[in-house]
Design a protein around this motif. Structure first.
Motif, PDB file in Angstrom:
ATOM      1  N   ASP A 184      45.467   8.451 -66.529  1.00 13.92           N
ATOM      2  CA  ASP A 184      46.724   7.949 -67.101  1.00 13.92           C
ATOM      3  C   ASP A 184      46.599   8.021 -68.613  1.00 13.92           C
ATOM      4  N   LEU A 185      47.179   9.041 -69.176  1.00 17.08           N
ATOM      5  CA  LEU A 185      47.060   9.238 -70.622  1.00 17.08           C
ATOM      6  C   LEU A 185      47.942   8.302 -71.417  1.00 17.08           C
ATOM      7  N   ASP A 186      48.797   7.514 -70.765  1.00 16.92           N
ATOM      8  CA  ASP A 186      49.665   6.575 -71.468  1.00 16.92           C
ATOM      9  C   ASP A 186      49.079   5.160 -71.525  1.00 16.92           C
ATOM     10  N   ARG A 187      47.878   4.988 -71.025  1.00 13.04           N
ATOM     11  CA  ARG A 187      47.265   3.655 -71.075  1.00 13.04           C
ATOM     12  C   ARG A 187      47.024   3.225 -72.523  1.00 13.04           C
ATOM     13  N   ASP A 188      47.256   1.938 -72.804  1.00  7.34           N
ATOM     14  CA  ASP A 188      47.037   1.418 -74.160  1.00  7.34           C
ATOM     15  C   ASP A 188      45.555   1.374 -74.505  1.00  7.34           C
ATOM     16  N   ASP A 189      44.714   1.123 -73.490  1.00  7.72           N
ATOM     17  CA  ASP A 189      43.295   0.969 -73.757  1.00  7.72           C
ATOM     18  C   ASP A 189      42.499   2.235 -73.462  1.00  7.72           C
ATOM     19  N   LEU A 190      43.170   3.433 -73.539  1.00  6.03           N
ATOM     20  CA  LEU A 190      42.495   4.706 -73.285  1.00  6.03           C
ATOM     21  C   LEU A 190      41.492   4.965 -74.402  1.00  6.03           C
ATOM     22  N   ASP A 191      40.200   5.038 -74.057  1.00 14.69           N
ATOM     23  CA  ASP A 191      39.200   5.274 -75.089  1.00 14.69           C
ATOM     24  C   ASP A 191      38.918   6.769 -75.205  1.00 14.69           C
ATOM     25  N   ALA A 192      38.113   7.124 -76.201  1.00 14.55           N
ATOM     26  CA  ALA A 192      37.876   8.530 -76.528  1.00 14.55           C
ATOM     27  C   ALA A 192      37.147   9.251 -75.404  1.00 14.55           C
ATOM     28  N   SER A 193      36.163   8.624 -74.795  1.00 17.78           N
ATOM     29  CA  SER A 193      35.394   9.287 -73.739  1.00 17.78           C
ATOM     30  C   SER A 193      36.246   9.554 -72.500  1.00 17.78           C
ATOM     31  N   THR A 194      37.102   8.593 -72.147  1.00 13.47           N
ATOM     32  CA  THR A 194      37.996   8.797 -70.991  1.00 13.47           C
ATOM     33  C   THR A 194      38.980   9.919 -71.272  1.00 13.47           C
ATOM     34  N   ALA A 195      39.534   9.943 -72.491  1.00 10.09           N
ATOM     35  CA  ALA A 195      40.459  11.020 -72.857  1.00 10.09           C
ATOM     36  C   ALA A 195      39.756  12.362 -72.838  1.00 10.09           C
ATOM     37  N   SER A 196      38.483  12.415 -73.265  1.00  7.35           N
ATOM     38  CA  SER A 196      37.736  13.672 -73.258  1.00  7.35           C
ATOM     39  C   SER A 196      37.510  14.168 -71.835  1.00  7.35           C
ATOM     40  N   ARG A 197      37.154  13.242 -70.917  1.00 14.72           N
ATOM     41  CA  ARG A 197      36.990  13.641 -69.521  1.00 14.72           C
ATOM     42  C   ARG A 197      38.301  14.155 -68.931  1.00 14.72           C
ATOM     43  N   ALA A 198      39.399  13.486 -69.269  1.00 12.62           N
ATOM     44  CA  ALA A 198      40.713  13.932 -68.781  1.00 12.62           C
ATOM     45  C   ALA A 198      41.011  15.339 -69.270  1.00 12.62           C
ATOM     46  N   ARG A 199      40.719  15.565 -70.581  1.00 12.98           N
ATOM     47  CA  ARG A 199      40.965  16.906 -71.121  1.00 12.98           C
ATOM     48  C   ARG A 199      40.125  17.961 -70.393  1.00 12.98           C
ATOM     49  N   ALA A 200      38.856  17.655 -70.123  1.00 11.02           N
ATOM     50  CA  ALA A 200      37.989  18.621 -69.441  1.00 11.02           C
ATOM     51  C   ALA A 200      38.470  18.906 -68.016  1.00 11.02           C
ATOM     52  N   ASP A 201      38.844  17.857 -67.283  1.00  9.11           N
ATOM     53  CA  ASP A 201      39.318  18.045 -65.899  1.00  9.11           C
ATOM     54  C   ASP A 201      40.611  18.854 -65.870  1.00  9.11           C
ATOM     55  N   LEU A 202      41.524  18.542 -66.754  1.00  9.82           N
ATOM     56  CA  LEU A 202      42.809  19.247 -66.780  1.00  9.82           C
ATOM     57  C   LEU A 202      42.637  20.691 -67.232  1.00  9.82           C
ATOM     58  N   THR A 203      41.725  20.925 -68.165  1.00 16.88           N
ATOM     59  CA  THR A 203      41.479  22.298 -68.608  1.00 16.88           C
ATOM     60  C   THR A 203      40.866  23.128 -67.473  1.00 16.88           C
ATOM     61  N   ALA A 204      39.915  22.523 -66.741  1.00 17.15           N
ATOM     62  CA  ALA A 204      39.315  23.227 -65.602  1.00 17.15           C
ATOM     63  C   ALA A 204      40.365  23.540 -64.540  1.00 17.15           C
ATOM     64  N   ALA A 205      41.266  22.586 -64.278  1.00 16.91           N
ATOM     65  CA  ALA A 205      42.335  22.826 -63.300  1.00 16.91           C
ATOM     66  C   ALA A 205      43.247  23.951 -63.761  1.00 16.91           C
ATOM     67  N   LYS A 206      43.561  23.956 -65.077  1.00 23.71           N
ATOM     68  CA  LYS A 206      44.412  25.020 -65.615  1.00 23.71           C
ATOM     69  C   LYS A 206      43.730  26.378 -65.482  1.00 23.71           C
ATOM     70  N   ASP A 207      42.428  26.453 -65.787  1.00 24.90           N
ATOM     71  CA  ASP A 207      41.703  27.725 -65.689  1.00 24.90           C
ATOM     72  C   ASP A 207      41.691  28.241 -64.250  1.00 24.90           C
ATOM     73  N   GLU A 208      41.483  27.342 -63.290  1.00 21.36           N
ATOM     74  CA  GLU A 208      41.491  27.759 -61.890  1.00 21.36           C
ATOM     75  C   GLU A 208      42.869  28.261 -61.467  1.00 21.36           C
ATOM     76  N   LEU A 209      43.925  27.582 -61.919  1.00 19.87           N
ATOM     77  CA  LEU A 209      45.286  28.051 -61.634  1.00 19.87           C
ATOM     78  C   LEU A 209      45.510  29.432 -62.240  1.00 19.87           C
ATOM     79  N   GLY A 210      44.975  29.660 -63.431  1.00 14.69           N
ATOM     80  CA  GLY A 210      45.132  30.968 -64.071  1.00 14.69           C
ATOM     81  C   GLY A 210      44.406  32.068 -63.323  1.00 14.69           C
ATOM     82  N   ARG A 211      43.193  31.776 -62.826  1.00 17.52           N
ATOM     83  CA  ARG A 211      42.443  32.785 -62.069  1.00 17.52           C
ATOM     84  C   ARG A 211      43.175  33.154 -60.771  1.00 17.52           C
TER      85      ARG A 211
END
Length: 476
Positions: A146-173
């Protein structure tokens, strides 16, 4: 006091909001008076703690309830949001491509049942499973963060970015594999679209051919011809027209195209025959008259065979005429049978059984042809025997010339002849000499002599043809 709902953070939200001033209503008929200067200053000092109490919490809240964590966390949130947007775009592109390709596959399966088409269907199903797996990974990544959480910290946001990027790459392949698969479908899709493009015109041609056949049949009947057989053939096409009207959706494109082609051919044949019926009737009438006249003429000619046979018996040996003994009886029998067939053809014509009439006329004609050949053979036999009896040298020289001409051709361009050519030519010379020797004696067999010289010329002709074919093949 109810807190303002949390909003996405931006630096502008850190400024302190200005408090709103509440105005009290002024009684009617009275003008509001301003407080004297010292009193006004005292009132302002008294109100200061209340204003500060209202303003300071809002300043720390940024206009909402979101907490302030600094620039690094917000940068990670922004990058994660960008990765989420990119994955969403990739998901949408893949979904759109799959939908478009499904239409192409349905087009192919509606037309083509070949092994290549079935293999394409299986490959598309396998791609569909990969698409489902990639889509599930994308949806899981979106649901997990949930990227709209008020208490989203940097490490959680980084993990979200990595997971979403991996999902995007797989969709592209998967999208790339889907595009390659779509490119490979070109020939199958072109074939299917071509057949679909042929479908409507083919069905329309079938309908028009049936209409034309029906109109031609009506016209023939209007001229007094029944054409019952054509009407029955046209009626047999009615179920086929029903299936054509039901469409390819029920019966399939290939079957519908075949049916339309078959109906068109049959209806066109019916139309041609219906239009030709008046001409066909006139032709049958003409053949009836012509064959009847020919039968009468052969009857007269066959009466002359017996005198010819009498002369052959008197002047030549039995071998010259024995095979002609049955000609008078054959002629009489064949002419009688031909006349019977002509009577039956006349009845079939009156009943407008055109096929039966045509068949009977063909039988009568064959009988008359056989009779004509037999009667002519008797007269021709006497003519040839008279000629060879009077001057056998003419037949001998004719045969010798054929042999010499073949021998010159066999030696042309050679020092010695080819044994395959020389042997039959030498045998022909010997055979001719034996036939000439058979003319000696008191009662020579002239018919044997004629059949032998004719056989020699046929053998020589075959050798000449063989030589020319071999030399023609060698030149090529």
């Amino acid at each position: 006091m109810t807190a303002t709902p949390a909003q996405p953070y931006s630096p502008s939200e850190a400024r302190v909001p200005r408090p709103r001033r509440t105005l009290s209503p002024v009684p009617a008929g009275r003008r509001a008076r301003r407080a004297p200067g010292p009193l006004r200053d005292a009132l302002a000092l008294a109100a200061l703690p209340l204003v500060a109490a209202l303003v300071l919490p809002a300043a720390f809240a940024g206009g909402g309830t979101r907490r302030w964590f600094g620039g690094r966390a917000e940068n990670q949130r922004a990058e994660a949001q960008a990765a989420k947007d990119a994955a969403a775009a990739a998901f949408y592109e893949l979904d759109t491509a799959q939908r478009d390709l499904r239409i192409s596959i349905e087009t192919i399966t509606a037309v083509d049942d070949s092994p290549a088409a079935r293999r394409a269907v299986n490959d598309f199903a396998e791609l569909g499973r990969r698409i489902d797996e990639a889509s599930h990974r994308y949806i899981s990544a979106v649901d997990a963060h949930d990227l709209d959480r008020d208490d989203l910290d940097a490490s959680t946001a980084s993990r979200a970015r990595a997971d979403l990027t991996a999902a995007k790459d797989e969709l592209g392949r998967v999208k790339q594999d889907l595009d390659r698969f779509a490119d490979g479908l070109g020939p199958l899709l072109d074939k299917a679209e071509t057949q679909l493009a042929r479908l409507a015109p083919a069905v329309e041609r079938a309908r028009q051919a049936l209409l034309a056949a029906s109109q031609a049949l009506d016209s023939a009947r209007g001229s007094g011809l029944k054409a019952d057989d054509l009407a029955a053939r046209l009626a047999a096409l009615s179920p086929e027209l029903t299936k054509l009207n039901q469409g390819a959706g029920q019966h399939g494109v290939p079957a519908t195209l075949d049916r339309a082609s078959r109906v068109t051919r049959e209806a066109e044949a019916i139309r041609v025959e219906a239009e030709r019926l008046p001409e066909r009737a006139a032709e049958i009438d003409h053949r009836l008259v012509s064959l009847r006249t020919r039968a009468q003429a052969l009857t007269t000619r066959s009466e002359q065979v017996e005198p010819i046979l009498s002369e052959l018996r008197r002047r030549f040996t039995a071998a010259c005429w024995q095979d002609l003994q049955g000609v008078p009886e054959l002629a009489e029998r064949n002419v009688r049978q031909a006349e019977d067939r002509l009577a039956e053809a006349r009845a079939a014509r009156d009943e407008q059984r055109w096929a039966d009439a045509t068949s009977l006329l063909s039988t009568a004609r064959a009988l008359l042809n056989t009779t004509d050949e037999a009667v002519s053979a008797a007269g021709d036999r006497l003519r040839r025997l008279n000629a060879v009896q009077k001057d056998p040298e003419q037949e001998i020289e004719r045969t010798r010339f054929a042999i010499r001409d073949a021998q010159r051709l066999a030696m042309s361009g050679r020092n010695t002849p080819d044994p395959r050519h020389a042997r039959p030519l030498d045998d022909s010379v010997a055979r001719l000499e034996r036939a000439i020797a058979g003319l000696q004696g008191r009662h020579p067999d002239y018919w044997h002599f004629l059949t032998e010289t004719e056989a020699v010329r046929e053998t020589v002709s075959r050798v000449v043809t063989q030589i020319r074919e071999e030399r023609g093949a060698g030149a090529n």
